[in-house]
Motif scaffolding. Sequence first.
Motif, PDB file in Angstrom:
ATOM      1  N   ASP A 420     -42.793  33.715-102.494  1.00  0.00           N
ATOM      2  CA  ASP A 420     -41.457  33.226-102.161  1.00  0.00           C
ATOM      3  C   ASP A 420     -41.532  31.940-101.337  1.00  0.00           C
ATOM      4  N   PRO A 421     -40.896  30.852-101.833  1.00  0.00           N
ATOM      5  CA  PRO A 421     -41.006  29.574-101.135  1.00  0.00           C
ATOM      6  C   PRO A 421     -40.163  29.507 -99.854  1.00  0.00           C
ATOM      7  N   ASP A 422     -39.175  30.361 -99.711  1.00  0.00           N
ATOM      8  CA  ASP A 422     -38.256  30.253 -98.570  1.00  0.00           C
ATOM      9  C   ASP A 422     -38.516  31.282 -97.478  1.00  0.00           C
ATOM     10  N   ILE A 423     -39.038  32.450 -97.870  1.00  0.00           N
ATOM     11  CA  ILE A 423     -39.193  33.519 -96.885  1.00  0.00           C
ATOM     12  C   ILE A 423     -40.657  33.629 -96.460  1.00  0.00           C
ATOM     13  N   ALA A 424     -40.922  33.126 -95.261  1.00  0.00           N
ATOM     14  CA  ALA A 424     -42.286  33.172 -94.733  1.00  0.00           C
ATOM     15  C   ALA A 424     -42.476  34.459 -93.935  1.00  0.00           C
ATOM     16  N   LEU A 425     -43.715  34.704 -93.525  1.00  0.00           N
ATOM     17  CA  LEU A 425     -44.043  35.947 -92.818  1.00  0.00           C
ATOM     18  C   LEU A 425     -43.167  36.172 -91.594  1.00  0.00           C
ATOM     19  N   HIS A 426     -42.910  35.089 -90.853  1.00  0.00           N
ATOM     20  CA  HIS A 426     -42.164  35.289 -89.604  1.00  0.00           C
ATOM     21  C   HIS A 426     -40.723  34.799 -89.654  1.00  0.00           C
ATOM     22  N   THR A 427     -40.180  34.582 -90.863  1.00  0.00           N
ATOM     23  CA  THR A 427     -38.772  34.218 -90.965  1.00  0.00           C
ATOM     24  C   THR A 427     -37.935  35.356 -90.384  1.00  0.00           C
ATOM     25  N   PRO A 428     -37.036  35.021 -89.426  1.00  0.00           N
ATOM     26  CA  PRO A 428     -36.262  36.094 -88.794  1.00  0.00           C
ATOM     27  C   PRO A 428     -35.398  36.860 -89.790  1.00  0.00           C
ATOM     28  N   HIS A 429     -35.178  38.121 -89.461  1.00  0.00           N
ATOM     29  CA  HIS A 429     -34.402  39.044 -90.261  1.00  0.00           C
ATOM     30  C   HIS A 429     -33.078  38.464 -90.740  1.00  0.00           C
ATOM     31  N   HIS A 430     -32.279  37.903 -89.797  1.00  0.00           N
ATOM     32  CA  HIS A 430     -30.942  37.428 -90.169  1.00  0.00           C
ATOM     33  C   HIS A 430     -31.016  36.246 -91.122  1.00  0.00           C
ATOM     34  N   LYS A 431     -32.087  35.426 -90.986  1.00  0.00           N
ATOM     35  CA  LYS A 431     -32.241  34.289 -91.899  1.00  0.00           C
ATOM     36  C   LYS A 431     -32.587  34.772 -93.299  1.00  0.00           C
ATOM     37  N   VAL A 432     -33.437  35.792 -93.365  1.00  0.00           N
ATOM     38  CA  VAL A 432     -33.805  36.359 -94.669  1.00  0.00           C
ATOM     39  C   VAL A 432     -32.539  36.845 -95.364  1.00  0.00           C
ATOM     40  N   LYS A 433     -31.694  37.500 -94.614  1.00  0.00           N
ATOM     41  CA  LYS A 433     -30.460  38.028 -95.188  1.00  0.00           C
ATOM     42  C   LYS A 433     -29.614  36.890 -95.746  1.00  0.00           C
ATOM     43  N   GLN A 434     -29.523  35.784 -94.961  1.00  0.00           N
ATOM     44  CA  GLN A 434     -28.739  34.618 -95.376  1.00  0.00           C
ATOM     45  C   GLN A 434     -29.296  34.029 -96.670  1.00  0.00           C
ATOM     46  N   ILE A 435     -30.619  33.880 -96.723  1.00  0.00           N
ATOM     47  CA  ILE A 435     -31.274  33.318 -97.908  1.00  0.00           C
ATOM     48  C   ILE A 435     -30.975  34.174 -99.136  1.00  0.00           C
ATOM     49  N   LEU A 436     -31.121  35.499 -98.983  1.00  0.00           N
ATOM     50  CA  LEU A 436     -30.879  36.404-100.108  1.00  0.00           C
ATOM     51  C   LEU A 436     -29.413  36.351-100.541  1.00  0.00           C
ATOM     52  N   GLN A 437     -28.539  36.289 -99.538  1.00  0.00           N
ATOM     53  CA  GLN A 437     -27.100  36.216 -99.806  1.00  0.00           C
ATOM     54  C   GLN A 437     -26.769  34.941-100.595  1.00  0.00           C
ATOM     55  N   ASP A 438     -27.341  33.810-100.150  1.00  0.00           N
ATOM     56  CA  ASP A 438     -27.100  32.528-100.821  1.00  0.00           C
ATOM     57  C   ASP A 438     -27.542  32.576-102.287  1.00  0.00           C
ATOM     58  N   ARG A 439     -28.709  33.190-102.506  1.00  0.00           N
ATOM     59  CA  ARG A 439     -29.220  33.281-103.877  1.00  0.00           C
ATOM     60  C   ARG A 439     -28.260  34.083-104.762  1.00  0.00           C
ATOM     61  N   THR A 440     -27.766  35.169-104.229  1.00  0.00           N
ATOM     62  CA  THR A 440     -26.851  36.012-105.008  1.00  0.00           C
ATOM     63  C   THR A 440     -25.560  35.265-105.282  1.00  0.00           C
ATOM     64  N   ASP A 441     -25.045  34.556-104.262  1.00  0.00           N
ATOM     65  CA  ASP A 441     -23.786  33.831-104.436  1.00  0.00           C
ATOM     66  C   ASP A 441     -23.921  32.771-105.514  1.00  0.00           C
ATOM     67  N   ARG A 442     -25.053  32.047-105.467  1.00  0.00           N
ATOM     68  CA  ARG A 442     -25.283  31.010-106.473  1.00  0.00           C
ATOM     69  C   ARG A 442     -25.284  31.603-107.855  1.00  0.00           C
ATOM     70  N   HIS A 443     -25.926  32.759-107.938  1.00  0.00           N
ATOM     71  CA  HIS A 443     -26.016  33.476-109.189  1.00  0.00           C
ATOM     72  C   HIS A 443     -24.607  33.799-109.700  1.00  0.00           C
ATOM     73  N   ARG A 444     -23.787  34.293-108.774  1.00  0.00           N
ATOM     74  CA  ARG A 444     -22.453  34.752-109.158  1.00  0.00           C
ATOM     75  C   ARG A 444     -21.579  33.593-109.624  1.00  0.00           C
ATOM     76  N   THR A 445     -21.649  32.449-108.887  1.00  0.00           N
ATOM     77  CA  THR A 445     -20.781  31.318-109.231  1.00  0.00           C
ATOM     78  C   THR A 445     -21.417  30.432-110.308  1.00  0.00           C
ATOM     79  N   ARG A 446     -22.600  30.871-110.806  1.00  0.00           N
ATOM     80  CA  ARG A 446     -23.318  30.164-111.870  1.00  0.00           C
ATOM     81  C   ARG A 446     -23.635  28.714-111.538  1.00  0.00           C
ATOM     82  N   LEU A 447     -23.931  28.463-110.263  1.00  0.00           N
ATOM     83  CA  LEU A 447     -24.371  27.132-109.881  1.00  0.00           C
ATOM     84  C   LEU A 447     -25.808  26.967-110.352  1.00  0.00           C
ATOM     85  N   PRO A 448     -26.229  25.706-110.593  1.00  0.00           N
ATOM     86  CA  PRO A 448     -27.636  25.524-110.971  1.00  0.00           C
ATOM     87  C   PRO A 448     -28.556  26.003-109.846  1.00  0.00           C
TER      88      PRO A 448
END
Length: 472
Positions: A420-448
């Motif tokens: 995973d290029p965005d989630i490193a070993l010490h990426t804080p919990h809340h940031k991981v959640k944000q990253i995952l959330q962003d990916r899902t949102d992009r998926h939903r709105t069909r953004l590139p």
Amino acid sequence: MKVTRIAYSARLNPGKYVALVEQARRLGRVRSEVWQRYGSTFGVGSGLRDRQVRDRWLADGTHVQFGVLANAWKETVRDAIADIAANMEAAKVDVRRAISRRTNDPGERKQMFIALRADQWASDPFLARQMRMHWKRGRNRTHDQIVVRADKYNTAVDGRGRLWLAVPGLEPRRMVRIPLSTTVTPTGTLRLILRSGRVEVHYQIDAAQMRSSQRPCGDRRLGVDKGYTEALTDSDGQPHGEQLGVLLSSESDRLKERNRRRAKLRSIANTAAQRGDHAKTHRITVNNLGTVKRDRQAARHRARVRTEIFTAVHKVVDKAATVIAEDLTTRFTSRKKHPKNINRRLAAWTKGVTAEALKSVSERRGSTLVPVNAAYTSQTCHQCGAFGRRSGDRFHCTRCGVVWQADVNAAINILHRAGDPDIALHTPHHKVKQILQDRTDRHRTRLPVQDSSPATTGRRAKHPNRSAKSNE
Ligand SMILES: [Zn+2]
């Protein structure tokens, strides 16, 4: 790499045991003296070595008061100095963090790291202050151990095939002979630990000599999820160490029941004491509230769980050259010693054993262990990345509508985390959640897709105008 082995005494004569306990008690005083005099900034902290301590004690006659043989106290001094050094190294972890916070200048940082490693921090005011702050002065708590150097003991097999270990006693040339319950001869420096009437002989062997170390690892790349029912589930969907759950829950039930009974007996003993029936109190304390049987049962259970977990890890390494797992070595920052709840306590301990097994088996068999950030790996769908619901051992993806076996889904997510290029070993919990959330949102709105997998990142780098080209 070294592995610790333990041999136990078998039916040891109580008189011999008492003599060994006395020796260990006297050596405990040696340890206390070392901690007292050198367990601080001015002692081991200033780079003091055990040889220097020995020379000082021989010169000023400190050693005479202990009433033990020369080699015994010398080995004990060496061992105690090593304990103090380990205690100090633990403090350095926090000091390194403080250095990183203090300066961003790489040169200055490096200089401080070097001074810290070489134990020359006393001359630097900042480092000295930090070490004083983080290095809590310890004291000796070991009064039941005897360290015996390799050339100071011998072993012999008697006519009935029993192995005897002879170690020095309190008098010169008067060895104490200990019958062992094993036929494997201990080697190297021995650490005798005296516990509830039994001698434990701890020694280290080279892992390369172990049979399991000669077994080659597999060639696959696997993610694993640690569980409670099974020790591990791999990303192929295969469980390993399936007896773990049964072992832990039966132990937990047994402990709850036993603690309940002991509490009841203790209250009966207290009532008797209040009535003045001291004979009864004594009887209950000695016969029903002892610790020998309790400690042995606990040790037996620990050994069983360890075997189950180590076997599970070996099964994974049979298949894999690279094992990707949750980083289980995170330091506990809380000062709380043991959680009260038995299940949680067992789970925390099991986690530690799993971490140890993954590390040790990988090193021995030549596979690579890749620790990853496992945040939300059990709560997201490995297929589409959406957050889902977990109930028991099922995971239900609210978007795909698919139900996965929860541990398998988590193991696959863990496998993917390694690239995973965005989630490193010490990426804080809340940031991981944000990253995952962003990916899902992009998926939903069909953004590139901007960035998701290393494969697309690489392709985009090589063909920066990919989208423009495809329009031509
Ligand atoms: Zn899904």
